[in-house]
Design a protein around this motif. Structure first.
Motif, PDB file in Angstrom:
ATOM      1  N   VAL A  14       0.824  -1.200   0.000  1.00 45.95           N
ATOM      2  CA  VAL A  14       0.000   0.000   0.000  1.00 45.95           C
ATOM      3  C   VAL A  14       0.858   1.250   0.000  1.00 45.95           C
ATOM      4  O   VAL A  14       0.375   2.337   0.158  1.00 45.95           O
ATOM      5  CB  VAL A  14      -0.948  -0.013   1.229  1.00 45.95           C
ATOM      6  N   THR A  15       2.134   1.104  -0.185  1.00 47.12           N
ATOM      7  CA  THR A  15       2.997   2.278  -0.162  1.00 47.12           C
ATOM      8  C   THR A  15       2.928   3.007  -1.495  1.00 47.12           C
ATOM      9  O   THR A  15       2.846   2.397  -2.556  1.00 47.12           O
ATOM     10  CB  THR A  15       4.446   1.886   0.130  1.00 47.12           C
ATOM     11  N   PHE A  16       2.968   4.295  -1.435  1.00 44.86           N
ATOM     12  CA  PHE A  16       2.924   5.127  -2.615  1.00 44.86           C
ATOM     13  C   PHE A  16       4.085   6.106  -2.562  1.00 44.86           C
ATOM     14  O   PHE A  16       4.511   6.508  -1.490  1.00 44.86           O
ATOM     15  CB  PHE A  16       1.612   5.918  -2.675  1.00 44.86           C
ATOM     16  N   THR A  17       4.588   6.494  -3.704  1.00 43.29           N
ATOM     17  CA  THR A  17       5.652   7.490  -3.738  1.00 43.29           C
ATOM     18  C   THR A  17       5.103   8.763  -4.346  1.00 43.29           C
ATOM     19  O   THR A  17       4.310   8.730  -5.283  1.00 43.29           O
ATOM     20  CB  THR A  17       6.855   7.004  -4.563  1.00 43.29           C
ATOM     21  N   SER A  18       5.524   9.888  -3.812  1.00 43.28           N
ATOM     22  CA  SER A  18       5.077  11.169  -4.333  1.00 43.28           C
ATOM     23  C   SER A  18       5.925  11.547  -5.549  1.00 43.28           C
ATOM     24  O   SER A  18       6.790  10.790  -5.981  1.00 43.28           O
ATOM     25  CB  SER A  18       5.161  12.241  -3.252  1.00 43.28           C
ATOM     26  N   SER A  19       5.713  12.709  -6.083  1.00 35.98           N
ATOM     27  CA  SER A  19       6.392  13.115  -7.313  1.00 35.98           C
ATOM     28  C   SER A  19       7.899  13.256  -7.126  1.00 35.98           C
ATOM     29  O   SER A  19       8.656  13.059  -8.065  1.00 35.98           O
ATOM     30  CB  SER A  19       5.819  14.442  -7.815  1.00 35.98           C
ATOM     31  N   ASN A  20       8.348  13.560  -5.897  1.00 33.97           N
ATOM     32  CA  ASN A  20       9.786  13.694  -5.682  1.00 33.97           C
ATOM     33  C   ASN A  20      10.428  12.401  -5.199  1.00 33.97           C
ATOM     34  O   ASN A  20      11.597  12.391  -4.842  1.00 33.97           O
ATOM     35  CB  ASN A  20      10.095  14.830  -4.697  1.00 33.97           C
ATOM     36  N   GLY A  21       9.684  11.292  -5.167  1.00 30.80           N
ATOM     37  CA  GLY A  21      10.246   9.993  -4.843  1.00 30.80           C
ATOM     38  C   GLY A  21      10.200   9.610  -3.384  1.00 30.80           C
ATOM     39  O   GLY A  21      10.699   8.559  -3.020  1.00 30.80           O
ATOM     40  N   THR A  22       9.594  10.415  -2.522  1.00 31.50           N
ATOM     41  CA  THR A  22       9.515  10.067  -1.103  1.00 31.50           C
ATOM     42  C   THR A  22       8.280   9.219  -0.843  1.00 31.50           C
ATOM     43  O   THR A  22       7.314   9.244  -1.602  1.00 31.50           O
ATOM     44  CB  THR A  22       9.456  11.329  -0.227  1.00 31.50           C
ATOM     45  N   LEU A  23       8.320   8.477   0.236  1.00 31.70           N
ATOM     46  CA  LEU A  23       7.209   7.611   0.606  1.00 31.70           C
ATOM     47  C   LEU A  23       6.034   8.448   1.073  1.00 31.70           C
ATOM     48  O   LEU A  23       6.188   9.406   1.809  1.00 31.70           O
ATOM     49  CB  LEU A  23       7.640   6.663   1.724  1.00 31.70           C
ATOM     50  N   PHE A  24       4.818   8.071   0.654  1.00 30.28           N
ATOM     51  CA  PHE A  24       3.623   8.824   0.991  1.00 30.28           C
ATOM     52  C   PHE A  24       2.476   7.856   1.224  1.00 30.28           C
ATOM     53  O   PHE A  24       2.134   7.076   0.338  1.00 30.28           O
ATOM     54  CB  PHE A  24       3.278   9.789  -0.145  1.00 30.28           C
ATOM     55  N   VAL A  25       1.925   7.868   2.412  1.00 27.83           N
ATOM     56  CA  VAL A  25       0.740   7.081   2.738  1.00 27.83           C
ATOM     57  C   VAL A  25      -0.244   8.034   3.386  1.00 27.83           C
ATOM     58  O   VAL A  25       0.062   8.671   4.386  1.00 27.83           O
ATOM     59  CB  VAL A  25       1.069   5.921   3.705  1.00 27.83           C
ATOM     60  N   ASP A  26      -1.439   8.141   2.809  1.00 29.11           N
ATOM     61  CA  ASP A  26      -2.430   9.080   3.305  1.00 29.11           C
ATOM     62  C   ASP A  26      -3.468   8.345   4.145  1.00 29.11           C
ATOM     63  O   ASP A  26      -3.945   7.276   3.747  1.00 29.11           O
ATOM     64  CB  ASP A  26      -3.103   9.776   2.129  1.00 29.11           C
ATOM     65  N   TYR A  27      -3.816   8.899   5.289  1.00 32.14           N
ATOM     66  CA  TYR A  27      -4.787   8.250   6.164  1.00 32.14           C
ATOM     67  C   TYR A  27      -6.186   8.290   5.567  1.00 32.14           C
ATOM     68  O   TYR A  27      -7.064   7.536   5.994  1.00 32.14           O
ATOM     69  CB  TYR A  27      -4.784   8.891   7.554  1.00 32.14           C
ATOM     70  N   LYS A  28      -6.425   9.145   4.578  1.00 35.20           N
ATOM     71  CA  LYS A  28      -7.755   9.255   3.981  1.00 35.20           C
ATOM     72  C   LYS A  28      -8.038   8.169   2.955  1.00 35.20           C
ATOM     73  O   LYS A  28      -9.162   8.022   2.508  1.00 35.20           O
ATOM     74  CB  LYS A  28      -7.916  10.632   3.342  1.00 35.20           C
ATOM     75  N   MET A  29      -7.024   7.361   2.597  1.00 34.32           N
ATOM     76  CA  MET A  29      -7.213   6.244   1.663  1.00 34.32           C
ATOM     77  C   MET A  29      -7.631   5.014   2.461  1.00 34.32           C
ATOM     78  O   MET A  29      -6.883   4.044   2.602  1.00 34.32           O
ATOM     79  CB  MET A  29      -5.924   5.968   0.903  1.00 34.32           C
ATOM     80  N   ALA A  30      -8.832   5.028   2.982  1.00 33.89           N
ATOM     81  CA  ALA A  30      -9.289   3.986   3.902  1.00 33.89           C
ATOM     82  C   ALA A  30      -9.380   2.628   3.222  1.00 33.89           C
ATOM     83  O   ALA A  30      -9.084   1.603   3.836  1.00 33.89           O
ATOM     84  CB  ALA A  30     -10.638   4.372   4.490  1.00 33.89           C
ATOM     85  N   ALA A  66      -6.514   7.093  10.762  1.00 36.67           N
ATOM     86  CA  ALA A  66      -7.787   6.780  10.125  1.00 36.67           C
ATOM     87  C   ALA A  66      -8.775   6.215  11.140  1.00 36.67           C
ATOM     88  O   ALA A  66      -9.978   6.498  11.068  1.00 36.67           O
ATOM     89  CB  ALA A  66      -7.570   5.791   8.987  1.00 36.67           C
ATOM     90  N   ARG A  67      -8.291   5.441  12.105  1.00 34.56           N
ATOM     91  CA  ARG A  67      -9.165   4.936  13.153  1.00 34.56           C
ATOM     92  C   ARG A  67      -9.681   6.078  14.022  1.00 34.56           C
ATOM     93  O   ARG A  67     -10.849   6.096  14.400  1.00 34.56           O
ATOM     94  CB  ARG A  67      -8.417   3.931  14.029  1.00 34.56           C
ATOM     95  N   HIS A  68      -8.814   7.003  14.340  1.00 33.28           N
ATOM     96  CA  HIS A  68      -9.211   8.139  15.179  1.00 33.28           C
ATOM     97  C   HIS A  68     -10.246   9.018  14.476  1.00 33.28           C
ATOM     98  O   HIS A  68     -11.147   9.562  15.121  1.00 33.28           O
ATOM     99  CB  HIS A  68      -7.977   8.965  15.551  1.00 33.28           C
ATOM    100  N   MET A  69     -10.143   9.135  13.156  1.00 33.08           N
ATOM    101  CA  MET A  69     -11.093   9.934  12.387  1.00 33.08           C
ATOM    102  C   MET A  69     -12.338   9.133  11.982  1.00 33.08           C
ATOM    103  O   MET A  69     -13.165   9.613  11.226  1.00 33.08           O
ATOM    104  CB  MET A  69     -10.419  10.470  11.118  1.00 33.08           C
ATOM    105  N   ALA A  70     -12.447   7.894  12.484  1.00 31.00           N
ATOM    106  CA  ALA A  70     -13.589   6.997  12.234  1.00 31.00           C
ATOM    107  C   ALA A  70     -13.689   6.584  10.774  1.00 31.00           C
ATOM    108  O   ALA A  70     -14.779   6.293  10.284  1.00 31.00           O
ATOM    109  CB  ALA A  70     -14.896   7.608  12.715  1.00 31.00           C
ATOM    110  N   LEU A  71     -12.571   6.514  10.068  1.00 23.72           N
ATOM    111  CA  LEU A  71     -12.565   5.993   8.712  1.00 23.72           C
ATOM    112  C   LEU A  71     -12.334   4.489   8.701  1.00 23.72           C
ATOM    113  O   LEU A  71     -12.746   3.800   7.767  1.00 23.72           O
ATOM    114  CB  LEU A  71     -11.484   6.686   7.877  1.00 23.72           C
ATOM    115  N   LEU A  72     -11.666   3.983   9.731  1.00 28.01           N
ATOM    116  CA  LEU A  72     -11.434   2.550   9.904  1.00 28.01           C
ATOM    117  C   LEU A  72     -11.928   2.152  11.290  1.00 28.01           C
ATOM    118  O   LEU A  72     -11.850   2.935  12.233  1.00 28.01           O
ATOM    119  CB  LEU A  72      -9.935   2.218   9.794  1.00 28.01           C
ATOM    120  N   PRO A  73     -12.397   0.913  11.442  1.00 26.35           N
ATOM    121  CA  PRO A  73     -12.879   0.467  12.755  1.00 26.35           C
ATOM    122  C   PRO A  73     -11.718   0.063  13.663  1.00 26.35           C
ATOM    123  O   PRO A  73     -10.655  -0.335  13.215  1.00 26.35           O
ATOM    124  CB  PRO A  73     -13.760  -0.732  12.417  1.00 26.35           C
ATOM    125  N   PHE A  74     -11.941   0.146  14.958  1.00 33.30           N
ATOM    126  CA  PHE A  74     -10.978  -0.331  15.937  1.00 33.30           C
ATOM    127  C   PHE A  74     -11.083  -1.839  16.119  1.00 33.30           C
ATOM    128  O   PHE A  74     -10.099  -2.500  16.426  1.00 33.30           O
ATOM    129  CB  PHE A  74     -11.203   0.344  17.301  1.00 33.30           C
TER     130      PHE A  74
END
Length: 79
Positions: A14-30, A66-74
């Motif tokens: 589930v890892t994604f890289t941004s345009s400059n090559g750094t690792l980017f994982v967004d909590y909104k991608m539930a 994502a759990r804290h924002m209620a996007l994923l269950p605990f």
């Protein structure tokens, strides 16, 4: 084609890289982060996800946010 680890279980990436090559994982991608959870709602281990320790910490932090924002269950009751 899915990649398999030495135990025969499919690896999930589930890892994604941004345009400059750094690792980017967004909590909104539930939906993508949900694949990193076990059926009981636990975060999968580094063996299953084939991530290094730095990437695993980033993914774990995104799942916790994502759990804290209620996007994923605990718990698994609502999975």
């Amino acid at each position: 084609m899915a990649e398999f680890n030495r135990f025969g279980a499919p690896r999930t990436q589930v890892t994604f890289t941004s345009s400059n090559g750094t690792l980017f994982v967004d909590y909104k991608m539930a939906d993508d982060l949900r694949r990193m959870l076990t059926p009981n709602g636990k975060i999968q281990s580094r063996k299953r996800t084939s991530l290094n320790s730095h990437e695993q910490r980033i993914v774990a932090q995104a799942i916790k946010r994502a759990r804290h924002m209620a996007l994923l269950p605990f718990t698994s009751a609502t999975l």
